[in-house]
Design an enzyme around this catalytic site. Structure first.
Site, PDB file in Angstrom:
ATOM      1  N   ASN A  93      -1.435  -9.654  -9.222  1.00 42.24           N
ATOM      2  CA  ASN A  93      -2.449  -8.639  -8.986  1.00 42.24           C
ATOM      3  C   ASN A  93      -2.103  -7.406  -9.811  1.00 42.24           C
ATOM      4  OD1 ASN A  93      -2.921  -6.175  -6.485  1.00 42.24           O
ATOM      5  ND2 ASN A  93      -4.612  -7.175  -7.525  1.00 42.24           N
ATOM      6  N   GLY A 138      -9.062  -6.756  -7.638  1.00 47.10           N
ATOM      7  CA  GLY A 138      -9.453  -5.762  -6.664  1.00 47.10           C
ATOM      8  C   GLY A 138     -10.666  -4.983  -7.112  1.00 47.10           C
ATOM      9  N   LYS A 169       1.907  -9.500   0.580  1.00 54.01           N
ATOM     10  CA  LYS A 169       1.456  -8.811  -0.631  1.00 54.01           C
ATOM     11  C   LYS A 169       2.375  -7.628  -0.861  1.00 54.01           C
ATOM     12  CE  LYS A 169      -2.632  -7.065  -3.029  1.00 54.01           C
ATOM     13  NZ  LYS A 169      -2.155  -5.754  -3.515  1.00 54.01           N
ATOM     14  N   GLY A 214      -4.425  -4.497 -12.533  1.00 55.05           N
ATOM     15  CA  GLY A 214      -4.932  -4.308 -13.880  1.00 55.05           C
ATOM     16  C   GLY A 214      -5.742  -5.453 -14.446  1.00 55.05           C
ATOM     17  N   CYS A 266       0.834  -1.199   0.000  1.00 52.67           N
ATOM     18  CA  CYS A 266       0.000   0.000   0.000  1.00 52.67           C
ATOM     19  C   CYS A 266       0.873   1.256   0.000  1.00 52.67           C
ATOM     20  CB  CYS A 266      -0.915   0.007   1.214  1.00 52.67           C
ATOM     21  SG  CYS A 266      -1.993   1.455   1.286  1.00 52.67           S
TER      22      CYS A 266
END
Length: 343
Positions: free
Chosen positions: A210, A237, A138, A212, A99
């Site tokens: 993960n 997502g 992640k 796009g 993040c």
């Protein structure tokens, strides 16, 4: 609660998303897919250790398989938080190293930890020593001026040595200086090839990709081997949240299994008892319906459906009847079957 007996699969998962993937959202998503791995919103170690735990990390058994994502950078604190979450019954502990928000950086966790791979590895080792369930990470492929080849390999090598059970890689850099969190989701170019190269170098490490991925066709394409290298999973997502009907096709398209319900309407109707119980406890109808506004895209009546839910569901007096009336605005002729979504 006791530790979950559910063994999570990376093959298809719905990403942890702040302000979106709360327990009501996850219960809704579970009505659309029985097999996808669902994640909580990121929760900080401090919140887990000192906050109202049931409100922050409580969940329903029906949500399984479900994983919790932790934000933190102190191994001892992460170990304690992981132990608490494992006792709640989660199937997996995931560490946020991806993040890019300013708030997360100020707390010294998230994507900025790409620059501290030794700390990430120490955190993984501490959590692995504290819990018996899988611990995953992640991450991004790099941050700022890092070389993605060196940065991702270094992080992966260290967390593997620490016992990491899997890596979920958002296949783009995060620019912590110069881009907003929103821009970091779209502006840095995708590099799917980098994730395949990581898997080729570390074939024993479960790797999910993960970033796009907008459709089930995109997801299935990324699960196909490239030059003999096959990834273990895909994570969606915003696409899964903003067009939740996509999830109705996941079980058939990705797992070769039937969907829990034939149509999205049937999935929503299956939640009526849970919604009524939530209302009886003093909850708002909008706690559930705000996650349903992306349903039925392109169908007749969808604007009226959204308008009714947006205007009336947040009211304190809103009952289940509001959702029933909103569904009736669409009409049975407009509901697509799960097998059509998966095709």
């Amino acid at each position: 609660m006791t530790a979950s007996t559910h063994a999570p699969s990376l093959r298809f998962s719905v990403a942890p998303m702040m302000d979106w993937t709360d327990r009501h959202c996850r219960l809704f998503h579970r009505a659309l897919t029985a097999h996808a791995l669902l994640y909580t919103e990121m929760v900080t170690t401090g919140a887990v250790r000192f906050g109202p735990r049931e409100r922050l990390i409580g969940f329903s058994p029906e949500e399984h398989p479900v994983a919790v994502q932790l934000g933190g950078s102190e191994p001892v604190e992460l170990a304690e938080a992981a132990r608490i979450c494992a006792d709640f019954g989660y199937a997996e502990i995931n560490l946020n190293v991806g993040c890019p928000s300013d708030r997360v950086q100020d707390g010294r966790f998230g994507a900025c930890l790409m620059a501290e791979p030794e700390r990430v590895a120490a955190s993984v080792a501490a959590m692995k020593a504290a819990v018996e369930i899988p611990v995953t990470v992640k991450c991004r492929i790099g941050v700022d001026d890092q070389d993605p080849e060196e940065a991702l390999d270094r992080l992966a090598d260290l967390v593997v040595a620490a016992g990491c059970d899997g890596l979920v890689v958002h296949a783009r850099k995060a620019w912590l200086k110069g881009l907003s969190p929103k821009e970091n989701r779209d502006v840095p170019p995708l590099d799917y090839g980098r994730v395949f190269r990581l898997k080729a170098r570390l074939p024993a490490l479960p790797v999910s990709i993960n970033g796009g991925i907008a459709t089930l066709e995109d997801a299935r394409a990324l699960l196909e081997p490239r030059d003999g290298v096959a990834l273990d999973g895909v994570m969606l997502g915003r696409a899964a949240y903003q067009n939740p009907e996509l999830l109705l096709g996941v079980d058939a398209a990705v797992f070769g299994a039937p969907a829990p319900h034939d149509t999205a309407r049937a999935a929503v109707e299956s939640l009526f008892p849970a919604i009524e119980a939530h209302l009886a406890r003093g909850g708002r109808l909008s706690n559930f319906t705000r996650h349903m506004l992306g349903l039925f895209q392109g169908r007749p009546g969808v604007r009226a459906f959204r308008r009714l839910l947006s205007e009336q569901a947040p009211r304190e007096s809103a009952s289940l009847d509001v959702l029933v009336r909103a569904l009736d605005l669409i009409g049975d002729h407009s509901f697509v079957r799960a097998d059509a979504v998966a095709a």
